[in-house]
Design an enzyme around this catalytic site. Sequence first.
Site, short mmCIF file in Angstrom:
data_model
loop_
_atom_site.label_atom_id
_atom_site.label_comp_id
_atom_site.label_asym_id
_atom_site.label_seq_id
_atom_site.Cartn_x
_atom_site.Cartn_y
_atom_site.Cartn_z
N ARG A 87 9.15 6.45 17.98
CA ARG A 87 10.55 6.93 18.01
C ARG A 87 10.80 7.74 19.27
O ARG A 87 11.93 7.74 19.80
CB ARG A 87 10.89 7.72 16.75
N GLU A 130 19.24 14.27 10.52
CA GLU A 130 18.44 14.65 11.68
C GLU A 130 19.23 14.90 12.97
O GLU A 130 18.89 15.81 13.73
CB GLU A 130 17.38 13.57 11.94
#
Length: 784
Positions: A311, A723
Amino acid sequence: MASLGKPVPHDSALGHVTGQAPYIDDLRPLAGELHVGFVGSPVAAGQLLSVDASAALLLPGVVGCFTVADVPGHNKFGIVAADEPFLADGEVLYLGQPVAAVAAEMPGALAAARKAVKVECRAAEPLLDLAESIRRQKFLGPRRRIARGDVDANLAAAPHRLHGEFTSGGQEQFYLESQAAIAYPGEQGQMIVHSSTQNPTEIQAVVAEMLGVGQHEVVCICKRMGGAFGGKESQAAIPAMLAALVAHKTGRPARVIYNKDDDMRVTGKRHAYRSEWDVGFDDDGRIQALRVAFYSNGGCSTDLSLAVMERSLLHADNCYFLPHVELTGQVCFTNLPSNTAFRGFGGPQAMVVIENILESIAEQLGIDAFDVRLRNLYGVGERNVTPYGQTFDRNHLPEIYATLAAKSQYRKRRDEVVRFNETSRLQIRGLAMTGVKFGISFTTSFLNQGNAMVNLYTDGTVQVSTGATEMGQGVNVKIRQLVADEFGVEVGRVVLMPTSTEKSNNTSPTAASASTDLNGAAAVRACKTIKRRLRRFAAGQLSDAKIGLGPSALHVQFRDGHVFDSRRPETRISFGQLCAEARRDRLDLGARGFYATPGVDFNRETGRGTPFFYYTQGAAVAEVLIDRFTGELRVPRVDLLIDIGRSINPGVDRGQVVGGFIQGMGWVTAEALVYDSRGDLLSHSPTTYKIPVITDVPDVFNVATFDNKDNVRNVYRSKAVGEPPLMLAIAIWAAVKNALSYAARGATTDLQLPATGEEILRCLTQLAVSHQPSAISVLSEADN
């Protein structure tokens, strides 16, 4: 009665503020229940020679002490690779690593027994430093790479070039409820585990493997967690296995509750990163080519580190188009607890690198970093393909930046900052705007699935079970709202049941900000299945041959607690009455829904694909004030604008935005993990580890959402919010770097993260002494 789009209170709001919401340790002890703890390794690296529990077993109330020799099944576990020991077996990998499980009838006896167990080890020199791990090439897993274009040629041809190293520290999740589990032994070897976990399916699997039984013999249940932030996605495994092992060996219920000191010392955290970068750019600050090598501190085992690094590579571009780019990532071994998931999951560590690069470019060219960012933003219809080949459609960043710059009066305040810094000898101010483009979906494609079970009762009330776990983020109330509006009933007539692997099998963890997307969509699909049955049944109930009104399922509506035919809306049946009559007609009032995110796929070998369903976007402007002599930092104002689509619950979403930003603020400014030479975490409590408090919240904190309903493929056209807000706090760090640029005009600063008072003072001192860069170097024409 429609509840979607309204700030319905969180399910447990009243329970939270009154202390009545039960967590694992609030569950009443059963007769014969045991208290369980672990005995940890006294060294961070070496060989385990012996475990002597004889003195402990003589203590009153001590029932047993169990080591790896007592594990009936597999001792090693892991989500990606089974390379982490449950209990130490021969080699010890970090200080405090569980070596033995101790069981006692009372907490006092347990504490005494843990101290009485003698562990003998042959110590070795621990590897604790990330830079040293890189030098020795002590890596976990393969090197990953994403690239496009000709980086070498365009670096060489660029009019300007900079290179440097950037380090970002780890971060403790600091959930208020520590790791906790209770195991209840059942008949025929079965086990029920109540766990404070984001991942009940993983707990079910690791407990079954450790006990040497099938997954069908283990049930994991999670009612709620007192916070998690990624720290209970994989780290809940060892506490659950400790409880299950003792319950299996003794036949008695077993309870494991970590205290805060133990929890912080032996559980994984956000990965610290070291990033080596090289950038070429033109006179206006447009990036021509970029190369970044990311190295993360994985700790002692793989855990989720490879996915975290993946990621990072997928978010190294953040909001900016990179025509020629090479990104590589390598996870490094150290003798520390295995680092793990934390809100943002590798995204923050990569985004702050490119924001640091853009600030450095601005410093080098003597222009405003805001203009540098605008010139590098992804375009609309052009310059809109990511380094991994996904087209960034529905890009609202240019509009978000323009809107926020105007609302925050960025240009006017920049002039004020310049004037202030020209006259103030005691303080310096800084100002920065940074953005976020955060991809929503698990990058491991098969995890992009969710299931739900919806049951209607004859009074018209509804029970819903999904694979989502509630950790305070409000997923339960959002799913309640979705289900309530499907049936046209009040939210209070829908309840979310505790998450259980018995009802929701093979679930994905509650992570990646995607849990409402996945589980909410699954619940809606289950509702629609039931509604199709009810519509056909209700059509017959509502028809009237006398007036020529034939049965028509297409015209049946569910609204305001009633069901009616839209052709004759004055004739209504209460929803509860319809359910009761349907049951008497032997109609199935339950359904299971399943949802798999369409169109997501990523080939990690080639670094190409479409890993994300959509992007949550936003920007923040932060202003900071720094004491020139002490490095003390204040954040007087923050303006924030974020696109979260059409909000299911604006109240819950605002809480996530504010909370996520403040947690990110802690990462970039104050939260420092400090280890000694033995590998012992010195900052292991609130007295030594500084998380933000109410006085750290900016005096002026303007939070707004960007009006947008174009996320048509997602449930209710909403967007994930868990997030992305955390990464908007990078604006504060960038503002600190900007402030330091005024301390010695023409000099570059090598500010690292977190920007603690000590780190800021180090940079101020460095600038005062040398006016020269230390970690950022300007290449000469010959080097170029």
